[in-house]
Structure formats: C-alpha cells, structure tokens
Write an enzyme that holds these catalytic residues in place. Sequence first.
Site, mmCIF file in Angstrom:
data_model
loop_
_atom_site.group_PDB
_atom_site.id
_atom_site.type_symbol
_atom_site.label_atom_id
_atom_site.label_comp_id
_atom_site.label_asym_id
_atom_site.label_seq_id
_atom_site.Cartn_x
_atom_site.Cartn_y
_atom_site.Cartn_z
ATOM 1 N N GLY A 198 -67.691 -79.286 18.677
ATOM 2 C CA GLY A 198 -68.428 -78.974 17.461
ATOM 3 C C GLY A 198 -67.491 -78.932 16.285
ATOM 4 O O GLY A 198 -66.274 -78.777 16.452
ATOM 5 N N GLN B 152 -64.318 -76.806 7.994
ATOM 6 C CA GLN B 152 -63.115 -77.051 8.787
ATOM 7 C C GLN B 152 -62.356 -78.299 8.331
ATOM 8 O O GLN B 152 -61.191 -78.469 8.659
ATOM 9 C CB GLN B 152 -63.475 -77.219 10.271
ATOM 10 N N CYS C 1 -61.132 -72.390 18.863
ATOM 11 C CA CYS C 1 -61.556 -73.039 17.623
ATOM 12 C C CYS C 1 -60.423 -73.931 17.119
ATOM 13 O O CYS C 1 -59.269 -73.500 17.102
ATOM 14 C CB CYS C 1 -61.889 -71.973 16.585
ATOM 15 N N LEU C 2 -60.775 -75.152 16.712
ATOM 16 C CA LEU C 2 -59.748 -76.072 16.207
ATOM 17 C C LEU C 2 -59.056 -75.491 14.971
ATOM 18 O O LEU C 2 -57.918 -75.842 14.680
ATOM 19 C CB LEU C 2 -60.385 -77.430 15.852
ATOM 20 N N HIS D 133 -71.382 -70.856 16.818
ATOM 21 C CA HIS D 133 -69.994 -70.948 16.355
ATOM 22 C C HIS D 133 -69.926 -71.759 15.045
ATOM 23 O O HIS D 133 -69.266 -71.361 14.086
ATOM 24 C CB HIS D 133 -69.157 -71.599 17.468
ATOM 25 N N GLU D 134 -70.650 -72.890 15.021
ATOM 26 C CA GLU D 134 -70.598 -73.758 13.825
ATOM 27 C C GLU D 134 -71.373 -73.154 12.653
ATOM 28 O O GLU D 134 -70.955 -73.288 11.501
ATOM 29 C CB GLU D 134 -71.120 -75.166 14.154
ATOM 30 N N HIS E 267 -69.208 -70.837 10.910
ATOM 31 C CA HIS E 267 -68.267 -71.519 10.008
ATOM 32 C C HIS E 267 -68.886 -71.750 8.627
ATOM 33 O O HIS E 267 -68.234 -71.527 7.614
ATOM 34 C CB HIS E 267 -67.836 -72.873 10.584
#
Length: 169
Positions: free
Chosen positions: A46, A51, A93-94, A135-136, A139
Amino acid sequence: MAVLEIMTYPNATLTRRAEEVEKVDGKIRKLISDMVDTMYANEGVGLAAPQVGVSKRVIVVDVRPYDPSTSLICMVNPEVVSEGGEVLHEEGCLSVPECVEGIKRREWIKIRGLDERGREIEVEGEGMLAIVLQHEIDHVNGRVILDRMSRIKRDLHKKRLQKAKMKAG
Ligand SMILES: [Zn+2]
C-alpha cells in the site's frame, strides 16, 4: 513508468492532513499510476500520496501477496463508511524504516471514495486488506504507525529516526 522517492518520518508531509482532491484529472491519474509503480518497486502492499511528498488524499493498495482473492485498489478521497471488530497485527511502513510493531486495527472496514475516473466506489475488506486500507487512510490523515503505538515504543522509534536523519544531514 515512474518510481517516486519515498519520504520518511519526520518529513512534514507525513504528519499533516492531506488535502481533498477537487477533480480527478490527468494529473491525479498520473500520480496514481506513479504511486502504483512506486509501491511495486518497493515491494509494498500500500502507499498513500503523502509518502511521495504529495499532500493529497490518494491511496493505492494491493495485498494480493497475502490475499489472492483481492485486487489492486486505487482510491481518491477515501472515507470510512463503517468498521468493526478488533485485531492486533505486526505492521511496518516504507516511511518508517526498520520499525515493525503490533498495531491495533479494526478487523473489517467499508470505505467509499472515487476511482481514477472520478466515479464513486465502495470497497469492503477484512484481514490484511482491512489493515492496509486503515494504514493508508491514516497516512492521508497525517498519522503514521508511530502514532498508534504505546508512548514508550513511540518515543524510542522517534529518537532513533531523528538520529538517523541527523546523520544523513
Ligand atoms: Zn505507511
């Protein structure tokens, strides 16, 4: 194809609420397509626009490596319609490198938004799909997994990440 640079915490775009998309135009479609490329290039499941340094409410999710019954989801202006249950799952998380912690999430979720053509869509998910959607959406609301941890763990990871940033200059 364009793979974009991924911002890491404490980048300012990651910690503020992203803007609503007024019109799903070619620019947004290009952003979505670049975000999908960037997600796959980083072996992520995702990605949210903040990000990649874009403060817009756009998310892409593909959890097929965990759940083959799902598909690629690209959503503009996602909002939660309903949700329920509770689950604890290890998340990374990236944008928060070298951090994997158990995070409490809703077990299932139903969200609504626009697709890449500006049509209204609804997506329902449970398990991994529900976790990654939440999660997204976090963000685009300026929240990262650190904000969902206990204070002790959060402080520990924040200190480590700020140190790493100082080293990088
Ligand atoms: Zn993330």
